[in-house]
Design an enzyme around this catalytic site. Structure first.
Site, PDB file in Angstrom:
ATOM      1  N   CYS A 101      14.675  20.548  42.811  1.00 31.84           N
ATOM      2  CA  CYS A 101      14.151  21.901  43.034  1.00 31.84           C
ATOM      3  C   CYS A 101      15.088  22.683  43.948  1.00 31.84           C
ATOM      4  O   CYS A 101      15.385  23.858  43.696  1.00 31.84           O
ATOM      5  CB  CYS A 101      12.748  21.832  43.624  1.00 31.84           C
ATOM      6  SG  CYS A 101      11.952  23.461  43.811  1.00 31.84           S
ATOM      7  N   CYS A 194       4.703  18.198  44.079  1.00 30.09           N
ATOM      8  CA  CYS A 194       3.938  19.443  44.042  1.00 30.09           C
ATOM      9  C   CYS A 194       3.294  19.694  42.689  1.00 30.09           C
ATOM     10  O   CYS A 194       2.225  20.296  42.612  1.00 30.09           O
ATOM     11  CB  CYS A 194       4.825  20.622  44.447  1.00 30.09           C
ATOM     12  SG  CYS A 194       6.091  21.072  43.240  1.00 30.09           S
TER      13      CYS A 194
END
Length: 352
Positions: A101, A194
């Site tokens: 990410c 997440c």
């Protein structure tokens, strides 16, 4: 400077944006909408990217007094992070999605767009520091240090990054948020992965990869000790959940030693067999000065929140090779190896 503050809706990014504004920068806040179905990505302290997070970020921007926008990057996130995560497990590796990410979204897609829009830098709430020498360094709050997941950044990306929280502990950040009147001061930290809000990675992978039964075999004898429904559900060093039908002769527990996708086999053995003395990584990124022309002595970190291990590191044929001065246990391909000189990041690579 004109800077873009990435605001997740949490306390760290809110205080980072506030500090940047207080330092005199022209700050614009942006929330990254990363979930295709944002209502389902948070469960208490798990997950992120919900409508609640977007609203929390907007309220924080209002309190700070900065413009605020939402950028939809759900498709890019799904392709570069979620799909990569699934593919890595299918290939028998154990990825760290926070690394991807940072590499692909926050400091590639976001930074590239920010620069194209005329911003000079991106501000984030990561707990790390950039020293006067430009080197990425550990946070003063070592339990919260995130330099490991930022070590994939290139020099040009670090030069356009600002990490305002690296000189503060998490407790200090929360206290400051309360003093500034930010409603997120006591908001729980998100943890785990997440995009897997319930924390059930095995279920998440099974839904996308399907069942793929195979053997669990003993390293020493090759004997079949049990069955699995999918090798992707296991990682090197795992002890629990093996459901082996035959105990070890010495009565000691067995651990996952390796995963072989070509044969769909999970190999197990004693804890001592997890010890490794050499680690090799590809796709090296070196930001700690000139590329070394020979072996150097440093420390390496081999997993998020892992301890540093003294090592001799060298770059050979576009790979980073680390000879460990003491064995490390349970090292999984797909994780990062990060080399440090003291608290400064020298470079990183993906363990193969």
């Amino acid at each position: 400077m004109r800077v873009l503050a990435a605001m997740s809706g949490g306390v760290d990014s809110a205080v980072a944006a506030a500090r940047a504004a207080e330092a005199g920068h022209d700050v614009t806040g942006v929330h990254l909408a990363l979930a295709r179905n944002p209502q389902t990505y948070r469960s208490g302290a798990r997950g992120c990217c919900t409508l609640e997070d977007s609203r929390d970020a907007r309220r924080a921007a209002d309190v700070i007094g900065i413009p605020f926008y939402v950028w939809d990057m759900a498709d890019r996130f799904h392709e570069d992070v979620v799909d990569d995560f699934v593919a890595e497990y299918a290939a028998g590796r154990t990825p760290n999605p926070c690394l991807r990410c940072n590499e692909k979204i926050k400091f590639a897609a976001v930074l590239d767009r920010a620069v194209a829009l005329g911003f000079d830098a991106v501000v984030t709430g990561h707990h790390a520091r950039l020293g006067p020498d430009g080197l990425l360094r550990r946070s003063v709050d070592l339990p919260k240090d995130q330099s490991y997941v930022l070590a994939v950044l290139r020099r040009d990306q670090l030069d356009r990054s600002i990490f305002p929280l690296g000189d503060s502990t998490k407790a200090q950040v929360r206290a400051e948020a309360a003093e500034r009147g930010l409603a997120v001061a006591q908001k729980p930290d998100s943890h785990d992965i997440c995009f897997i809000a319930d924390g059930d990675t095995r279920r998440f992978l099974a839904e996308r990869l399907g069942e793929a039964p195979g053997d669990i075999v003993e390293a020493e004898t090759g004997a079949v000790l049990g069955q699995h429904a999918g090798a992707y559900a296991y990682t090197v060093g795992q002890r629990r959940g093996l459901a082996l039908k035959n105990p070890a002769a010495d009565g000691r527990p067995r651990y996952v030693l390796s995963i072989t996708p070509t044969t769909n086999t999970v190999t197990v053995g004693p804890a001592s067999a997890l010890d490794v003395s050499e680690v090799v990584g590809d796709r090296p990124v070196w930001t700690g000065g000139p590329l070394p022309d020979g072996p150097i002595e440093c420390e390496v970190q081999l997993r998020a929140h892992g301890e540093g291990v003294p090592a001799t590191v060298e770059l050979v044929d576009d790979r980073l090779r680390a000879s460990l001065h003491r064995p490390a246990r349970g090292i999984a391909a797909g994780q990062a190896i990060v080399a440090y000189a003291g608290d400064a990041v020298l470079g990183s690579a993906t363990i193969v």
